[in-house]
Design an enzyme around this catalytic site. Sequence first.
Site, PDB file in Angstrom:
ATOM      1  N   ARG A  55       2.062  10.584 -16.928  1.00  9.67           N
ATOM      2  CA  ARG A  55       2.887  10.788 -18.136  1.00  9.67           C
ATOM      3  C   ARG A  55       2.836  12.251 -18.558  1.00  9.67           C
ATOM      4  O   ARG A  55       2.895  12.574 -19.744  1.00  9.67           O
ATOM      5  CB  ARG A  55       2.387   9.911 -19.270  1.00  9.67           C
ATOM      6  CG  ARG A  55       0.914  10.116 -19.488  1.00  9.67           C
ATOM      7  CD  ARG A  55       0.370   9.538 -20.726  1.00  9.67           C
ATOM      8  NE  ARG A  55      -1.075   9.435 -20.548  1.00  9.67           N
ATOM      9  CZ  ARG A  55      -1.913   9.146 -21.490  1.00  9.67           C
ATOM     10  NH1 ARG A  55      -1.492   8.930 -22.692  1.00  9.67           N
ATOM     11  NH2 ARG A  55      -3.190   9.081 -21.242  1.00  9.67           N
ATOM     12  N   LYS A 113       3.001  16.399 -22.183  1.00 13.96           N
ATOM     13  CA  LYS A 113       2.306  15.114 -22.042  1.00 13.96           C
ATOM     14  C   LYS A 113       3.073  14.057 -22.844  1.00 13.96           C
ATOM     15  O   LYS A 113       3.312  14.254 -24.035  1.00 13.96           O
ATOM     16  CB  LYS A 113       0.868  15.269 -22.555  1.00 13.96           C
ATOM     17  CG  LYS A 113      -0.033  14.088 -22.284  1.00 13.96           C
ATOM     18  CD  LYS A 113      -1.475  14.414 -22.644  1.00 13.96           C
ATOM     19  CE  LYS A 113      -2.366  13.188 -22.565  1.00 13.96           C
ATOM     20  NZ  LYS A 113      -3.741  13.483 -22.998  1.00 13.96           N
ATOM     21  N   GLY A 122       5.044   6.252 -18.929  1.00 13.79           N
ATOM     22  CA  GLY A 122       5.098   7.713 -18.916  1.00 13.79           C
ATOM     23  C   GLY A 122       5.216   8.343 -20.294  1.00 13.79           C
ATOM     24  O   GLY A 122       5.386   9.551 -20.422  1.00 13.79           O
ATOM     25  N   ARG A 177       0.585  20.791 -23.975  1.00  8.66           N
ATOM     26  CA  ARG A 177      -0.829  21.099 -23.806  1.00  8.66           C
ATOM     27  C   ARG A 177      -0.978  22.393 -23.020  1.00  8.66           C
ATOM     28  O   ARG A 177      -0.233  22.656 -22.084  1.00  8.66           O
ATOM     29  CB  ARG A 177      -1.498  19.940 -23.076  1.00  8.66           C
ATOM     30  CG  ARG A 177      -2.958  20.159 -22.765  1.00  8.66           C
ATOM     31  CD  ARG A 177      -3.653  18.845 -22.538  1.00  8.66           C
ATOM     32  NE  ARG A 177      -3.313  18.232 -21.260  1.00  8.66           N
ATOM     33  CZ  ARG A 177      -3.891  17.097 -20.816  1.00  8.66           C
ATOM     34  NH1 ARG A 177      -4.800  16.477 -21.549  1.00  8.66           N
ATOM     35  NH2 ARG A 177      -3.544  16.583 -19.659  1.00  8.66           N
ATOM     36  N   ASP A 211     -11.653  11.769 -13.536  1.00  9.34           N
ATOM     37  CA  ASP A 211     -10.331  12.393 -13.656  1.00  9.34           C
ATOM     38  C   ASP A 211     -10.170  13.093 -14.998  1.00  9.34           C
ATOM     39  O   ASP A 211      -9.213  13.828 -15.202  1.00  9.34           O
ATOM     40  CB  ASP A 211      -9.211  11.352 -13.457  1.00  9.34           C
ATOM     41  CG  ASP A 211      -9.367  10.155 -14.384  1.00  9.34           C
ATOM     42  OD1 ASP A 211     -10.398   9.477 -14.298  1.00  9.34           O
ATOM     43  OD2 ASP A 211      -8.460   9.919 -15.200  1.00  9.34           O
TER      44      ASP A 211
HETATM   45  P1  AMP Z   1      -6.241   8.666 -19.207  1.00  8.95           P
HETATM   46  O1  AMP Z   1      -7.150   7.492 -19.358  1.00  8.95           O
HETATM   47  O2  AMP Z   1      -5.407   8.901 -20.410  1.00  8.95           O
HETATM   48  O3  AMP Z   1      -6.954   9.890 -18.762  1.00  8.95           O
HETATM   49  O4  AMP Z   1      -5.191   8.262 -18.080  1.00  8.95           O
HETATM   50  C1  AMP Z   1      -5.612   7.755 -16.841  1.00  8.95           C
HETATM   51  C2  AMP Z   1      -4.447   7.684 -15.889  1.00  8.95           C
HETATM   52  O5  AMP Z   1      -3.440   6.800 -16.361  1.00  8.95           O
HETATM   53  C3  AMP Z   1      -3.746   9.000 -15.641  1.00  8.95           C
HETATM   54  O6  AMP Z   1      -3.344   9.043 -14.304  1.00  8.95           O
HETATM   55  C4  AMP Z   1      -2.561   8.935 -16.569  1.00  8.95           C
HETATM   56  O7  AMP Z   1      -1.512   9.761 -16.140  1.00  8.95           O
HETATM   57  C5  AMP Z   1      -2.191   7.473 -16.485  1.00  8.95           C
HETATM   58  N1  AMP Z   1      -1.493   7.015 -17.681  1.00  8.95           N
HETATM   59  C6  AMP Z   1      -2.023   6.820 -18.902  1.00  8.95           C
HETATM   60  N2  AMP Z   1      -1.094   6.386 -19.763  1.00  8.95           N
HETATM   61  C7  AMP Z   1       0.069   6.309 -19.097  1.00  8.95           C
HETATM   62  C8  AMP Z   1       1.396   5.916 -19.430  1.00  8.95           C
HETATM   63  N3  AMP Z   1       1.740   5.539 -20.666  1.00  8.95           N
HETATM   64  N4  AMP Z   1       2.322   5.960 -18.455  1.00  8.95           N
HETATM   65  C9  AMP Z   1       2.007   6.332 -17.214  1.00  8.95           C
HETATM   66  N5  AMP Z   1       0.783   6.710 -16.839  1.00  8.95           N
HETATM   67  C10 AMP Z   1      -0.189   6.694 -17.758  1.00  8.95           C
HETATM   68 MG    MG Z   2      -6.919  11.507 -17.885  1.00 14.97          MG
END
Ligand code: AMP
Ligand code: MG
Length: 474
Positions: free
Chosen positions: A91, A111, A124, A174, A246
Amino acid sequence: MSLSIPFDNSYGRLPERFYTRQDPVPVAEPGLIAVNQKLAQELGLDFQALTSEPGVAALAGNARFDGADPLAQVYAGHQFGGWSPRLGDGRAILLGELIDNKGLRRDIQLKGSGRTPYSRGGDGRAWVGPVIREYIVSEAMHALGIPTTRALAAVTTGETVMRERPLPGAVLTRVASSHIRVGTFQYFASQRDTEALRALTDYVIARHYPDAGNALELLENVIALQARLIARWMGVGFIHGVMNTDNSHVAGETIDYGPCAFMDDFHPDKVFSSIDQFGRYAYGRQPEIAVWNMAQLATSLLPLIDEDIDKAVKLATDAVHRFPDIYREAWLKEFRAKIGLATEEDGDAALIEGLLGRMATLRVDFTNTFRGLSEGTARQQFSDPAAYDGWAEEWQARLAREPGDPIALMRATNPAVIPRNHRVEEAIQAATSEDYAPFFKLNAVLSKPFELSEADYAKPPQPEEVVHQTFCGT
Ligand code: AMP
Ligand code: MG
């Protein structure tokens, strides 16, 4: 007014398997929440242009800044200890890099900018809550002097995002020294793509650690910065909430503010994240989790450390094993300053731990207790003041041997205001109905965290205001 940004996109010159070229997905109706004027200046960007209609459109992903080379980065990662072979910017879109007024290369990323090949099941998008939280908390971290990604802008999309209920959509811009994560190394290592791993290593050395001569030195540098970063978090009572690999930045910046929070009442077992049921990322566990994450980086780098695998393992293991010492030294430096000590004595660690132990037992307010040490108000934080008195006696004896000005040191180290959860929630609630006044007010107060400009913002939550959980920033 120009929407041209002098981008220089070095990441886009890396092999194509590092990313997917991808434009942000346009939104219905871009609307301005905020542009960070100081940061825009630092980046050499035209604030007026960014806040103009075409600027807001570009910040929402509806128009392209000249010179942008939009792409989504690929990475992998361990999420709550479980392996995900492919994550990536699901996203987010990297618009490009620019060189700021200090000569530093900075990424500009949107973002919440729509689906990418890495979105998996996600939409996304982001809703205004996490966008506001990341803006407030990352800028507060910066004001506290803690390495972090920054927030350049927040805009609304005029669209609804479906979460537990329909919520207003938003996009955060960001800024980061890069968006390279431990998980970026893991992605190529897990594919046994040594060529890509080498290209990534060379890139990270050139970009972040020009003095590192090889993969082992890179690892040692990352470990040192990570250890120092976590010590800084501990010093302000910050809980990241999702310390997945990550979300572990290879240049020691705080990144990916999801269900993060600053503690009010102190306890090392404190957890905020609604999805962290076992307390994996509790306040007190952050250092050991960082070691775990560094071990994942070390494992990924093995093929580049030495051809002889046993030798590589030995060198990498030794590097990871140095984390606790580096962390301990940084932690002591942080907490010595917090109790006004500029000199070092053997008993200091026990003195600091004595205070923290009493604080945890009585669950006193973390920020106000430390700030209270210089203001004469620490004692009143304790429901049993005798617990404080016993400690304060030892502390006074120790302070008597300090040559400098402990009060000044403490005032410059212990913030008077932090982004308290109930204040962040208040700003989010208001933003949900397009009232951004509490958001602006909170940002203004937090921009000078060592001054008490507004006493109300230093107050812990009333019982009914306490936020027990924060939700993952999706
Ligand atoms: P995060 O826990 O926020 O660090 O996200 C972990 C993974 O999930 C990353 O690859 C993000 O890009 C993906 N992600 C989180 N929220 C979304 C969303 N709403 N749509 C698509 N990908 C997401
Ligand atoms: Mg992340």
